[in-house]
Write a protein that holds these residues in place. Structure first.
Motif, short mmCIF file in Angstrom:
data_model
loop_
_atom_site.label_atom_id
_atom_site.label_comp_id
_atom_site.label_asym_id
_atom_site.label_seq_id
_atom_site.Cartn_x
_atom_site.Cartn_y
_atom_site.Cartn_z
N ALA A 337 -48.18 -102.83 48.78
CA ALA A 337 -46.79 -102.23 49.41
C ALA A 337 -46.13 -103.92 48.23
O ALA A 337 -45.17 -104.02 48.40
CB ALA A 337 -46.63 -102.89 50.96
N PHE A 340 -46.03 -102.65 44.90
CA PHE A 340 -44.72 -101.90 44.86
C PHE A 340 -43.29 -102.65 44.94
O PHE A 340 -42.34 -102.22 44.49
CB PHE A 340 -45.17 -101.09 46.42
N HIS A 341 -42.76 -103.30 46.22
CA HIS A 341 -42.09 -103.51 46.62
C HIS A 341 -41.38 -104.87 45.38
O HIS A 341 -40.44 -104.55 44.19
CB HIS A 341 -41.61 -104.49 47.23
N THR A 344 -40.72 -101.75 42.27
CA THR A 344 -39.00 -101.44 42.67
C THR A 344 -37.82 -103.04 42.55
O THR A 344 -36.80 -102.43 41.61
CB THR A 344 -39.22 -100.56 43.99
N SER A 409 -40.38 -99.20 49.26
CA SER A 409 -40.56 -100.01 49.31
C SER A 409 -40.82 -101.74 50.09
O SER A 409 -42.00 -102.15 51.10
CB SER A 409 -40.77 -100.92 47.65
N SER A 412 -42.54 -99.61 53.84
CA SER A 412 -43.80 -100.24 53.92
C SER A 412 -44.10 -101.69 53.94
O SER A 412 -44.75 -101.41 54.31
CB SER A 412 -44.63 -99.14 52.86
N GLY A 521 -38.70 -95.52 43.31
CA GLY A 521 -39.21 -95.22 44.83
C GLY A 521 -40.12 -94.36 45.46
O GLY A 521 -41.12 -94.66 45.44
N ASN A 525 -43.89 -93.91 45.32
CA ASN A 525 -44.29 -94.19 46.60
C ASN A 525 -45.79 -94.00 46.53
O ASN A 525 -47.15 -94.51 47.30
CB ASN A 525 -43.88 -93.66 47.28
#
Length: 680
Positions: A337, A340-341, A344, A409, A412, A521, A525
């Motif tokens: 996560a 992922f952030h 993005t 993101s 999550s 996202g 995702n």
């Protein structure tokens, strides 16, 4: 996979050509070489990322050269390509290529363009070295390289005192963090006997529970090493305590802000934490420390963002806040996560910075939002790009339907923090939710102050000068009589100034990044969060199926809370800046002490100035005045010179030229010699 050599070394080659060629090469060739090199690297990076995304690629290590062989310490220069690297490659090369292209328009009037583009490419090379490192020394090489390049970029306008000061501040604050990182690397070599990242991570279980002597006490080995390494990350990623350089770094040109604060330098700490995730995960205390620092930073920076007037500083504090989210995700064990952030965030934050640059460009380099307003019809493409970025950062979306990039993101991360089930995880969740509320408020505040309401341009000195210059240079001079202090009295408060949309070369990167802010996202995702199988990551970071399961099991209110606070922040901003524009001033008056505290950035700069800067200067003056001038110079070179001068003065007086005095000296000498012999 040998394309990785081209990806990493093309920016370096371009930087060297543009830097050494400089004025002799000329602006246009320097821009073509550096931008071309970056777009080539970008085009080579995406296929690598897609091959990991589709499951057709395996982690590989590409050797470059033999590097160090000294006693027990030996390592080569190698480029590691796994899922984690592939994610960073597309982020770095995509944003950097677009920033290069954008700079064609933004830096168009700048005489030192070859130098600027050379620095940009050098920065990108250093960042690529960092993310492809297979050992800690190579990572440190890239780590210091981005520090150097950021110093050069922040201080690019070196004739401007504030830019020089900001560059030095960034360099010095990062040195503090880097000391922690260096001690961490030394500790790793001491304990593990190697700096090779795969070997270190493989041996982590063998050292669980062991202790090490540090500062006169015994501590858990892995905890001390992890915290020291994390202090390095706190410096680079501007976490609470070592964050003071980040807002000042706005002194660099806007494309630099986008590059440093969106995709690259500030995410180096997050990347390093994820790369060494097995080491961090083996120490619950270190994970707790990471979570607390991340959660505190995320809240602290968001509060300051609500009070700032400079459009770039608002976005800078928002970067600081978003990095806090990434760290408390990592501290909660949700490394996927966190990445992922990071992914993005790179798109929407680069978009917001470049959009802000387009606004500043349109407003004749005015950065104070109090002098904006009513710009949405004047610069519509920039407006829609900024809207896409704002919708992404505030996390607009509907659960299980569709959302902008930040929605997936950020949600999550918050679910992972709550789902971790620990007290510190819940603390991070509530800090994150509060920060999400503030993020929504200050992001929409920026949009409303800039693009809505009445035009307030007539109050800006920058814009007055622009109008004055327009009327004074080749325009009909009769207009000049309409001026009072350099601006026309138009009824709409626009100072007779007409903002213009940026050139296509600046708008194209905004359009491409808008696509990322809208779809990144939704599209990625499933891969990044991996729905519990971790297939995408292929062991490149610690992946907890247990935590993913808990993320899906969180209460319904936890899933909807980010949406609720996002709407609350939006409604608050609409009320304060559209419906009742007098409300913010009245509110500030009501909470004057709190506002002063937050507006002055919690007085961190003043505190550090009192605790560190002034004592350091006082100590320096003491050593200079008392030590160097008063003692060393006085009794050293100056003292020796004084003795020689006095001696020569005496000798000069003895050389009188009178025969009688010479005879007297001879007689005295003779008597002295005879006396000496007789007394012996």
């Amino acid at each position: 996979m040998h394309s990785i050599l081209f990806i990493v070394f093309l920016p370096l080659l371009a930087s060297v050509i543009a830097g050494l060629g400089n004025k002799a090469l000329g602006k246009f060739p320097a821009k073509v070489v550096t931008t071309g090199g970056l777009f080539a690297a970008c085009l080579l990076s995406w296929p690598i990322f897609i091959s990991f995304l589709t499951g057709h690629a395996e982690a590989t290590v590409v050797p470059v050269l033999k590097w160090v062989q000294s006693g027990d310490l030996s390592f080569n220069w190698e480029l590691r390509v796994d899922t984690l690297t592939a994610v960073m490659l597309v982020v770095i090369t995509s944003v950097s290529a677009l920033v290069h292209l954008y700079s064609w328009g933004y830096m168009d009037e700048e005489p030192d363009q070859p130098r600027f583009f050379s620095y940009l490419s050098l920065f990108t090379f250093a960042m690529l070295m960092l993310v492809t490192a297979n050992n800690l020394v190579q990572m440190f090489f890239g780590w210091e390289g981005v520090g150097l390049a950021s110093y050069l970029l922040i201080g690019f306008w070196f004739r401007k005192p504030s830019a020089g000061a900001a560059a030095i501040k960034a360099f010095v604050v990062n040195r503090v963090g880097d000391l922690g990182f260096m001690l961490g690397i030394f500790g790793v070599f001491l304990v593990f006997g190697t700096v090779s990242i795969p070997e270190i991570l493989a041996n982590v279980p063998n050292h669980a529970g062991s202790t090490i002597g540090f500062l006169g006490h015994r501590f858990d080995t892995l905890t001390i090493i992890s915290i020291l390494l994390f202090i390095g990350a706190m410096g680079k990623s501007a976490q609470l305590g070592l964050h003071t350089w980040l807002p000042d770094a706005m002194e660099g040109p806007t494309p630099v802000s986008a590059l440093i604060h969106a995709a690259t330098m500030v995410t180096a700490g997050v990347f390093m934490t994820c790369r060494l995730s097995p080491l961090f995960s083996a120490s619950p205390d270190a994970m707790t420390f990471v979570t607390i620092v991340g959660a505190a930073t995320c809240f602290f920076a968001a509060t300051i963002g609500t009070t700032q007037w400079d459009i770039k500083r608002v976005i800078a504090y928002s970067t600081c806040s978003q990095l806090g989210y990434m760290f408390f995700a990592a501290g909660s064990g949700a490394f996927g996560a966190a990445m992922f952030h990071l992914f993005t965030h790179a798109f929407f934050k680069a978009l917001l910075f470049l959009g802000a640059g387009s606004v500043i460009h349109a407003m004749h380099h005015e950065q104070d939002m109090r002098y904006y307003g009513a710009l949405r019809k004047k610069i519509p493409l920039t407006y829609w790009a900024m809207m896409a970025g704002t919708l992404a950062i505030t996390g607009v979306g509907i659960v299980d339907v569709f959302g902008f990039a930040g929605f997936y993101s950020k949600d999550s991360i918050l679910e992972a923090a709550y789902g971790s089930g620990t007290g510190v995880g819940h603390f991070a969740f509530f800090m994150g939710i509060t920060a999400a509320l503030l993020t929504s408020f200050y992001s929409w505040r920026l949009v409303f102050l800039t693009f809505f309401g009445k035009a307030r341009w007539s109050q800006s000195e920058h814009i007055q000068h622009a109008v004055h210059d327009d009327h004074g240079h080749g325009h009909d001079h009769a207009h000049g009589h309409d001026h009072h202090h350099g601006h026309a009295h138009d009824d709409d408060g626009t100072a007779g100034y007409h903002p213009h949309e940026s050139p296509l070369v600046m708008l194209l990167p905004l359009i491409i990044l808008s696509m990322g802010a809208i779809f990144a996202g939704f599209v990625f995702n499933h891969a990044f969060i991996s729905e519990g199988d971790g297939e995408f990551w292929k062991g490149s970071l610690v992946f907890s199926e247990h935590l993913i399961h808990h993320m899906h099991e969180v209460p319904v209110w936890v899933k909807w809370a980010p949406f609720g606070v996002m709407v609350t922040g939006l409604l608050g901003a609409i009320y304060a800046y559209i419906i009742n524009p007098g409300f913010p001033a009245a509110f500030v008056r009501a909470i004057k002490p709190i506002h002063t505290f937050v507006y002055n950035k919690w007085f961190f700069d003043e505190l550090y100035n009192f605790l560190f800067v002034r004592p350091a200067f006082a100590l320096g003056r003491l050593f200079w005045k008392a030590g160097d001038v008063g003692f060393i110079d006085r009794f050293g070179p100056n003292g020796a010179a004084w003795v020689v001068v006095q001696g020569t003065g005496l000798a000069r007086r003895l050389q009188s030229g009178l025969l009688t005095s010479y005879a007297l000296w001879m007689l005295i000498g003779l008597v002295a010699a005879v006396s000496w012999v007789l007394t012996r």
